[in-house]
Design a protein around this motif. Structure first.
Motif, short mmCIF file in Angstrom:
data_model
loop_
_atom_site.label_atom_id
_atom_site.label_comp_id
_atom_site.label_asym_id
_atom_site.label_seq_id
_atom_site.Cartn_x
_atom_site.Cartn_y
_atom_site.Cartn_z
N LEU A 227 -15.69 2.20 -2.31
CA LEU A 227 -15.03 2.44 -3.59
C LEU A 227 -15.80 3.43 -4.47
CD1 LEU A 227 -13.82 -1.17 -4.52
CD2 LEU A 227 -12.57 0.65 -3.35
N ARG A 228 -16.75 4.13 -3.87
CA ARG A 228 -17.46 5.15 -4.66
C ARG A 228 -16.46 6.21 -5.12
NH1 ARG A 228 -21.94 5.10 -0.55
NH2 ARG A 228 -23.46 3.62 -1.39
N GLU B 10 0.83 -1.20 0.00
CA GLU B 10 0.00 0.00 0.00
C GLU B 10 0.87 1.26 0.00
OE1 GLU B 10 -3.43 2.33 2.60
OE2 GLU B 10 -2.89 0.26 3.12
N ASP B 11 1.89 1.26 0.85
CA ASP B 11 2.80 2.41 0.88
C ASP B 11 3.46 2.61 -0.48
OD1 ASP B 11 2.21 2.80 3.55
OD2 ASP B 11 4.00 1.75 4.29
N HIS B 12 3.83 1.50 -1.13
CA HIS B 12 4.47 1.56 -2.44
C HIS B 12 3.53 2.15 -3.49
CE1 HIS B 12 7.02 0.41 -5.80
NE2 HIS B 12 6.03 -0.31 -6.32
N LEU B 13 2.28 1.72 -3.50
CA LEU B 13 1.31 2.23 -4.47
C LEU B 13 1.09 3.73 -4.29
CD1 LEU B 13 -1.44 -0.56 -4.59
CD2 LEU B 13 0.52 -0.24 -6.10
N TRP C 279 -8.63 -5.34 -3.12
CA TRP C 279 -9.48 -4.47 -2.32
C TRP C 279 -8.68 -3.28 -1.80
CZ3 TRP C 279 -14.40 -4.38 -2.79
CH2 TRP C 279 -15.14 -5.55 -3.04
N MET C 280 -7.46 -3.55 -1.34
CA MET C 280 -6.61 -2.46 -0.85
C MET C 280 -6.21 -1.53 -1.99
SD MET C 280 -3.17 -1.55 -0.97
CE MET C 280 -2.24 -3.07 -1.12
N ALA C 281 -5.76 -2.10 -3.11
CA ALA C 281 -5.27 -1.28 -4.23
C ALA C 281 -6.38 -0.44 -4.84
CB ALA C 281 -4.65 -2.18 -5.29
N LEU C 282 -7.59 -0.98 -4.93
CA LEU C 282 -8.70 -0.21 -5.48
C LEU C 282 -9.05 0.97 -4.59
CD1 LEU C 282 -10.97 -3.15 -6.69
CD2 LEU C 282 -9.53 -1.68 -8.10
N LYS C 283 -8.98 0.76 -3.28
CA LYS C 283 -9.24 1.86 -2.35
C LYS C 283 -8.18 2.95 -2.51
CE LYS C 283 -10.50 2.69 2.48
NZ LYS C 283 -9.60 3.80 2.77
N VAL C 284 -6.92 2.53 -2.63
CA VAL C 284 -5.84 3.50 -2.85
C VAL C 284 -6.07 4.25 -4.15
CG1 VAL C 284 -3.37 3.74 -3.34
CG2 VAL C 284 -4.13 2.25 -1.48
#
Length: 370
Positions: free
Chosen positions: A238-239, A132-135, A195-200
């Protein structure tokens, strides 16, 4: 794109199939895509419409000069390059940006990027926190994120509890061979990462591309129906996320339905155009616009490897779009004046809005994803 050495060695047929295995090559010349394109290339090179004549003609050219010529003819302004494939026979994004007329920008494939982190962390929690930090750190440097989970475990992206996730990750770690890149088929880890990447992506304002439909034989097409993404599209957290459904064939109607129903869903018919027959390409664009707003339909070349394929895709993308818009005027769906707006949106401005890659709005160019 291939390096010059690789480009000169590859048989022409290699560019007209998603199956790179030698067993498929003898059948490629029987495809409508191949036969139509041979005539296109013979026109470009000014030679007889045979594989042999085209092969001789292309070998006489300086590769970089030929590539620049083809991209200029195709009027392609931007290359959005997924650089997940580690292959010494390809130009880097930097080399494409330096040597070709279009501006080249990176599309980060999430699954390939995650693999780089596997050996560094002994728990899934630590892995995903670091990823997550990397993205977040890399987001300003990329045009978009991309997922090929359709090739791995399918588009029905589930939710997994921590115990299930850590158990699956522990099993994965035991199968790793140092120095080898695994093909990840670990559904709890892939789903949790997404799920994490889409939120980011939603938080940092980056679009996420999903491969859907048509692909190479490692894809189980049954798992690549974009309707599988409904759980993601309905997720309240994710809206505001923008999702681009790539390729779509044979699920073009499903993709059109989703883009008509969910504000953040767009569809891109690259690869379906130009790989289909003329009738199939026309039908796909018609079906995409049955329900999808014009402002959510895109065309990219989805070309790769050979500069000729970018030229072919751009040529047929514009040609098919012109035919479909002409029919829309005849049917009374659009006025003649509105077709100019529609062409500009599909060929360039929708992509400009999604990816933010244009310094100023272009008037006609194609965006090329590969």
């Amino acid at each position: 794109m291939f390096t010059e050495e690789r480009w000169r060695q590859e048989p022409l047929e290699r560019y007209f199939t998603q199956n790179p295995g030698p067993g498929m090559l003898p059948f490629v010349q029987g495809s409508l895509f191949f036969r139509r394109s041979v005539r296109d290339l013979s026109e470009f090179y000014g030679c007889e419409p045979t594989v042999e004549a085209i092969g001789e003609a292309r070998q006489r050219h300086n590769y970089t000069e030929l590539a620049r010529w083809l991209f200029a003819e195709a009027n392609i302004s931007y290359l959005l390059i997924e650089d997940s494939v580690v292959d010494g026979g390809l130009w880097t994004i930097g080399e494409c940006d330096e040597r070709l007329p279009p501006v080249a920008r990176r599309v980060m494939q999430l699954e390939a990027e995650l693999v780089k982190f596997l050996e560094r962390y002994d728990s899934a929690t630590r892995l995903l926190n670091a990823f997550e930090d990397h993205l977040r750190a890399m987001a300003p440097t990329v045009a978009a994120f991309k997922s090929v989970v359709a090739y791995r475990t399918g588009l029905d992206i589930g939710r997994h509890n921590l115990v299930e996730l850590e158990r699956a990750y522990s099993e994965l770690r035991r199968t790793l061979t140092p120095g080898q890149t695994p093909r990840m088929l670990n559904k709890p880890l892939l789903d949790s990462m997404l799920w994490m990447a889409l939120k980011v992506a939603g938080e940092v304002g980056k679009a996420v591309q999903f491969h859907t439909g048509y692909g190479d034989p490692t894809l189980d097409l049954r798992l690549a129906n974009p309707l599988g993404l409904r759980g993601v599209l309905e997720a309240p957290e994710l809206r505001g996320l923008r999702i681009v459904l790539l390729h779509c064939y044979p699920y073009v109607r499903e993709a059109g339905y989703l883009s008509s129903s969910y504000p953040g869903v767009y569809l891109d018919l690259g690869l379906t155009i130009p790989a289909g027959s003329v009738h199939a390409m026309r039908s796909a664009l018609h079906e995409a616009t049955h329900l999808a707003p014009i402002s959510k339909v895109l065309f990219s070349t989805s070309a790769r490897h050979s500069p000729e394929m970018f030229w072919i895709a751009a040529r047929w993308g514009r040609r098919i779009l012109a035919q479909v818009l002409e029919q829309a005027v005849y049917n009374g769906d659009l006025t003649t004046e509105e077709t100019e707006w529609a062409a500009e949106r599909i060929l360039s401005l929708n992509a400009a809005d999604l990816y933010g890659t244009f310094a100023s709005p272009p008037t006609e160019p194609v965006v090329s994803l590969f």
